[in-house]
Design a protein around this motif. Sequence first.
Motif, PDB file in Angstrom:
ATOM      1  N   HIS A  80       0.933  -1.069   0.079  1.00  0.00           N
ATOM      2  CA  HIS A  80      -0.025  -0.013   0.114  1.00  0.00           C
ATOM      3  C   HIS A  80       0.859   1.176  -0.056  1.00  0.00           C
ATOM      4  CE1 HIS A  80      -3.836  -2.100   0.553  1.00  0.00           C
ATOM      5  NE2 HIS A  80      -4.419  -0.898   0.307  1.00  0.00           N
ATOM      6  N   LEU A  81       1.917   1.274   0.832  1.00  0.00           N
ATOM      7  CA  LEU A  81       2.771   2.321   0.847  1.00  0.00           C
ATOM      8  C   LEU A  81       3.406   2.702  -0.427  1.00  0.00           C
ATOM      9  CD1 LEU A  81       4.521   1.797   4.240  1.00  0.00           C
ATOM     10  CD2 LEU A  81       2.861   3.608   3.802  1.00  0.00           C
ATOM     11  N   GLU A  82       3.906   1.249  -1.339  1.00  0.00           N
ATOM     12  CA  GLU A  82       4.389   1.869  -2.540  1.00  0.00           C
ATOM     13  C   GLU A  82       3.406   2.356  -3.647  1.00  0.00           C
ATOM     14  OE1 GLU A  82       7.553  -2.251  -2.496  1.00  0.00           O
ATOM     15  OE2 GLU A  82       5.842  -2.131  -3.752  1.00  0.00           O
ATOM     16  N   LEU A  83       2.243   1.845  -3.461  1.00  0.00           N
ATOM     17  CA  LEU A  83       1.001   2.543  -4.203  1.00  0.00           C
ATOM     18  C   LEU A  83       0.921   3.943  -3.999  1.00  0.00           C
ATOM     19  CD1 LEU A  83      -1.805   2.329  -6.170  1.00  0.00           C
ATOM     20  CD2 LEU A  83      -2.921   1.684  -4.149  1.00  0.00           C
ATOM     21  N   LEU A  84       0.815   4.281  -2.769  1.00  0.00           N
ATOM     22  CA  LEU A  84       0.911   5.855  -2.398  1.00  0.00           C
ATOM     23  C   LEU A  84       1.875   6.562  -2.764  1.00  0.00           C
ATOM     24  CD1 LEU A  84      -0.514   8.192  -0.825  1.00  0.00           C
ATOM     25  CD2 LEU A  84       0.676   7.048   1.250  1.00  0.00           C
ATOM     26  N   GLU A  85       3.061   5.967  -2.676  1.00  0.00           N
ATOM     27  CA  GLU A  85       4.318   6.985  -2.995  1.00  0.00           C
ATOM     28  C   GLU A  85       4.371   7.056  -4.574  1.00  0.00           C
ATOM     29  OE1 GLU A  85       7.370   4.420  -1.473  1.00  0.00           O
ATOM     30  OE2 GLU A  85       7.249   5.636   0.756  1.00  0.00           O
ATOM     31  N   LYS A  86       3.970   5.827  -5.276  1.00  0.00           N
ATOM     32  CA  LYS A  86       4.060   6.065  -6.707  1.00  0.00           C
ATOM     33  C   LYS A  86       2.887   6.847  -7.373  1.00  0.00           C
ATOM     34  CE  LYS A  86       6.053   1.543  -8.092  1.00  0.00           C
ATOM     35  NZ  LYS A  86       5.607   0.178  -8.204  1.00  0.00           N
ATOM     36  N   THR A  87       1.914   6.935  -6.740  1.00  0.00           N
ATOM     37  CA  THR A  87       0.867   7.622  -6.979  1.00  0.00           C
ATOM     38  C   THR A  87       1.198   9.257  -6.724  1.00  0.00           C
ATOM     39  OG1 THR A  87      -0.812   5.859  -6.423  1.00  0.00           O
ATOM     40  CG2 THR A  87      -1.757   8.037  -6.769  1.00  0.00           C
ATOM     41  N   LYS A  88       1.916   9.424  -5.782  1.00  0.00           N
ATOM     42  CA  LYS A  88       1.997  10.851  -5.277  1.00  0.00           C
ATOM     43  C   LYS A  88       3.043  11.405  -6.361  1.00  0.00           C
ATOM     44  CE  LYS A  88       1.366  13.348  -2.427  1.00  0.00           C
ATOM     45  NZ  LYS A  88       0.219  14.480  -2.553  1.00  0.00           N
ATOM     46  N   GLN A  89       3.746  10.312  -7.088  1.00  0.00           N
ATOM     47  CA  GLN A  89       5.175  10.959  -7.890  1.00  0.00           C
ATOM     48  C   GLN A  89       4.397  11.341  -9.180  1.00  0.00           C
ATOM     49  OE1 GLN A  89       7.699   7.729  -8.215  1.00  0.00           O
ATOM     50  NE2 GLN A  89       8.313   8.037  -6.151  1.00  0.00           N
ATOM     51  N   LYS A  90       3.193  10.522  -9.516  1.00  0.00           N
ATOM     52  CA  LYS A  90       2.434  10.755 -10.853  1.00  0.00           C
ATOM     53  C   LYS A  90       1.630  11.594 -11.008  1.00  0.00           C
ATOM     54  CE  LYS A  90       5.201   7.277 -12.772  1.00  0.00           C
ATOM     55  NZ  LYS A  90       6.133   7.319 -13.667  1.00  0.00           N
ATOM     56  N   VAL A  91       0.813  11.885 -10.036  1.00  0.00           N
ATOM     57  CA  VAL A  91      -0.407  12.929 -10.040  1.00  0.00           C
ATOM     58  C   VAL A  91      -0.419  13.842  -9.354  1.00  0.00           C
ATOM     59  CG1 VAL A  91      -2.213  10.997 -10.687  1.00  0.00           C
ATOM     60  CG2 VAL A  91      -1.661  11.991  -8.180  1.00  0.00           C
ATOM     61  N   LYS A  92      -1.039  15.352  -9.771  1.00  0.00           N
ATOM     62  CA  LYS A  92      -0.883  16.370  -9.014  1.00  0.00           C
ATOM     63  C   LYS A  92      -2.022  16.347  -7.773  1.00  0.00           C
ATOM     64  CE  LYS A  92       1.578  19.039 -12.515  1.00  0.00           C
ATOM     65  NZ  LYS A  92       1.668  18.107 -13.524  1.00  0.00           N
ATOM     66  N   ILE A  93      -3.114  15.528  -8.145  1.00  0.00           N
ATOM     67  CA  ILE A  93      -4.171  15.842  -7.255  1.00  0.00           C
ATOM     68  C   ILE A  93      -4.192  15.121  -5.842  1.00  0.00           C
ATOM     69  CG2 ILE A  93      -5.982  15.923  -9.056  1.00  0.00           C
ATOM     70  CD1 ILE A  93      -6.311  12.983  -8.952  1.00  0.00           C
ATOM     71  N   PRO A  94      -4.513  15.744  -4.902  1.00  0.00           N
ATOM     72  CA  PRO A  94      -4.548  15.270  -3.342  1.00  0.00           C
ATOM     73  C   PRO A  94      -4.975  13.701  -3.332  1.00  0.00           C
ATOM     74  CG  PRO A  94      -5.736  17.261  -3.497  1.00  0.00           C
ATOM     75  CD  PRO A  94      -5.679  16.933  -4.839  1.00  0.00           C
ATOM     76  N   VAL A  95      -4.057  12.896  -2.717  1.00  0.00           N
ATOM     77  CA  VAL A  95      -4.383  11.399  -2.351  1.00  0.00           C
ATOM     78  C   VAL A  95      -4.532  11.283  -0.899  1.00  0.00           C
ATOM     79  CG1 VAL A  95      -3.243   9.285  -2.794  1.00  0.00           C
ATOM     80  CG2 VAL A  95      -2.687  10.895  -4.380  1.00  0.00           C
ATOM     81  N   ILE A  96      -5.714  10.683  -0.734  1.00  0.00           N
ATOM     82  CA  ILE A  96      -5.984  10.196   0.624  1.00  0.00           C
ATOM     83  C   ILE A  96      -6.061   8.757   0.742  1.00  0.00           C
ATOM     84  CG2 ILE A  96      -8.201  10.430   2.289  1.00  0.00           C
ATOM     85  CD1 ILE A  96      -9.044  12.851   0.821  1.00  0.00           C
ATOM     86  N   ALA A  97      -5.387   8.504   1.814  1.00  0.00           N
ATOM     87  CA  ALA A  97      -5.144   6.984   2.039  1.00  0.00           C
ATOM     88  C   ALA A  97      -6.312   6.518   2.980  1.00  0.00           C
ATOM     89  CB  ALA A  97      -3.934   6.673   2.757  1.00  0.00           C
ATOM     90  N   SER A  98      -6.511   5.152   2.828  1.00  0.00           N
ATOM     91  CA  SER A  98      -7.811   4.537   3.574  1.00  0.00           C
ATOM     92  C   SER A  98      -7.434   3.198   4.154  1.00  0.00           C
ATOM     93  CB  SER A  98      -8.798   4.433   2.389  1.00  0.00           C
ATOM     94  OG  SER A  98      -9.944   3.663   2.985  1.00  0.00           O
ATOM     95  N   VAL A  99      -7.765   3.424   5.399  1.00  0.00           N
ATOM     96  CA  VAL A  99      -7.487   2.312   6.458  1.00  0.00           C
ATOM     97  C   VAL A  99      -8.871   1.748   6.708  1.00  0.00           C
ATOM     98  CG1 VAL A  99      -6.203   1.407   8.537  1.00  0.00           C
ATOM     99  CG2 VAL A  99      -5.445   3.289   7.175  1.00  0.00           C
ATOM    100  N   ASN A 100      -9.150   0.324   6.596  1.00  0.00           N
ATOM    101  CA  ASN A 100     -10.280  -0.124   7.210  1.00  0.00           C
ATOM    102  C   ASN A 100      -9.963  -0.709   8.597  1.00  0.00           C
ATOM    103  OD1 ASN A 100     -11.191  -3.227   7.497  1.00  0.00           O
ATOM    104  ND2 ASN A 100     -13.019  -2.070   6.974  1.00  0.00           N
ATOM    105  N   CYS A 101     -10.550  -0.323   9.483  1.00  0.00           N
ATOM    106  CA  CYS A 101     -10.106  -0.906  11.096  1.00  0.00           C
ATOM    107  C   CYS A 101     -11.560  -1.135  11.587  1.00  0.00           C
ATOM    108  CB  CYS A 101      -9.813   0.213  11.909  1.00  0.00           C
ATOM    109  SG  CYS A 101      -8.718   1.336  11.370  1.00  0.00           S
ATOM    110  N   ILE A 102     -11.490  -2.422  12.096  1.00  0.00           N
ATOM    111  CA  ILE A 102     -12.564  -2.907  12.885  1.00  0.00           C
ATOM    112  C   ILE A 102     -12.277  -3.056  14.660  1.00  0.00           C
ATOM    113  CG2 ILE A 102     -13.811  -4.012  11.248  1.00  0.00           C
ATOM    114  CD1 ILE A 102     -12.347  -6.651  11.883  1.00  0.00           C
ATOM    115  N   THR A 103     -10.585  -2.877  15.096  1.00  0.00           N
ATOM    116  CA  THR A 103     -10.715  -2.730  16.249  1.00  0.00           C
ATOM    117  C   THR A 103      -9.643  -1.581  16.605  1.00  0.00           C
ATOM    118  OG1 THR A 103      -8.563  -4.147  15.941  1.00  0.00           O
ATOM    119  CG2 THR A 103     -10.846  -5.064  16.794  1.00  0.00           C
TER     120      THR A 103
END
Length: 321
Positions: A80-103
């Motif tokens: 997931h971190l790789e996806l975020l880092e690569k996306t931030k390099q390639k796009v200019k729009i804001p990128v929000i990460a999403s975490v699914n937590c149940i506890t």
Amino acid sequence: MRIPLKNPILAASSGLTNSVEKIKELEEAGVGGVVLKSIFEEQINNEVTNMLSRDVQNTDYPEAEDYIRNYLRDNTVTRHLELLEKTKQKVKIPVIASVNCITADEWTTFAKDFEDAGADGLELNIFYVPNNRNESPGDIEQLYADVLNKVKKEVKIPVSVKFGLYHSNIIRTADLLKANGAAGIVMFNRFYEPDIDLEKMELTSSEVFSSPNDIRHTLRWVGIVSSQVFEIDIAASTGIHDGNAVIKQILAGAQVAQMCSTVYLNGPQVISNALEEISQFMKKWNFKRLEDFRGRLSYKNISDPMLYERSQFMKYFSNKK
Ligand SMILES: Cc1cc2nc3c(=O)[nH]c(=O)nc-3n(C[C@H](O)[C@H](O)[C@H](O)COP(=O)(O)O)c2cc1C
């Protein structure tokens, strides 16, 4: 959430936002920002359980479970971190990460990793199915607050909470989340729902995608919550299929609208079309900014707020011959 966006449409967290290529396409279609596909606590927990049950011999010692859990968790987080880092390099729009937590377990701690990898914000996708009759609604709301609280201790980026429709008091839930530091709320997530296949006599999944009619639950609660809970941004989600639906949510008081099903069904072009519809609407009414009409038809700004509360069809039927 103080994240600058060029327009109020976000691509919702889903398979549409799980690769740099797809996100690039969404950016080209004009989307204001994206929420990455969630990293799922539940999924990792299941993977751990599966692995432990497959390999009983090698995992039948006390440290095994911890080892496997940490390994799987780190592996998934790294992807997931790789996806975020690569996306931030390639796009200019804001990128929000999403975490699914149940506890509110240690699971929440890697929120910090997303911050360090450049996420502009964090969306917590919390869903808990209450199947224990001894838990009160207050206990369940507290669980949401505990997860948020724990994450807020780890990060400085703005955090929002995405939850489902099934809360006994949505205004109270929003109040609680605000009091625990949420900068935004996303109303509502639309979850996997069950259906029954009568031919095969088995449980299956119901329609995955929403329909434009599903906008009404979101509209009611955006209208009510935006009028009663201040200084928290609302992202409307569920049933927003075109520009008119985005306009309706903004009129009800939403800051932004998230789109998902319609993009799956019609492709990213639906976002360009929606933006064009919003421009046309603004021209027609001579609005220069979204602020000129945001909340204009919210619960507190209309002469008959009961329209938001009405739940029965009495008038409809009494008018019918
Ligand atoms: C195939 C699919 C995958 C999804 N995956 C996620 C996810 O990973 N995290 C999440 O918070 N929501 C997820 N969602 C929910 C969407 O983000 C969205 O809230 C929901 O579909 C309602 O919006 P819509 O009516 O525009 O589809 C998913 C939805 C779909 C249809």
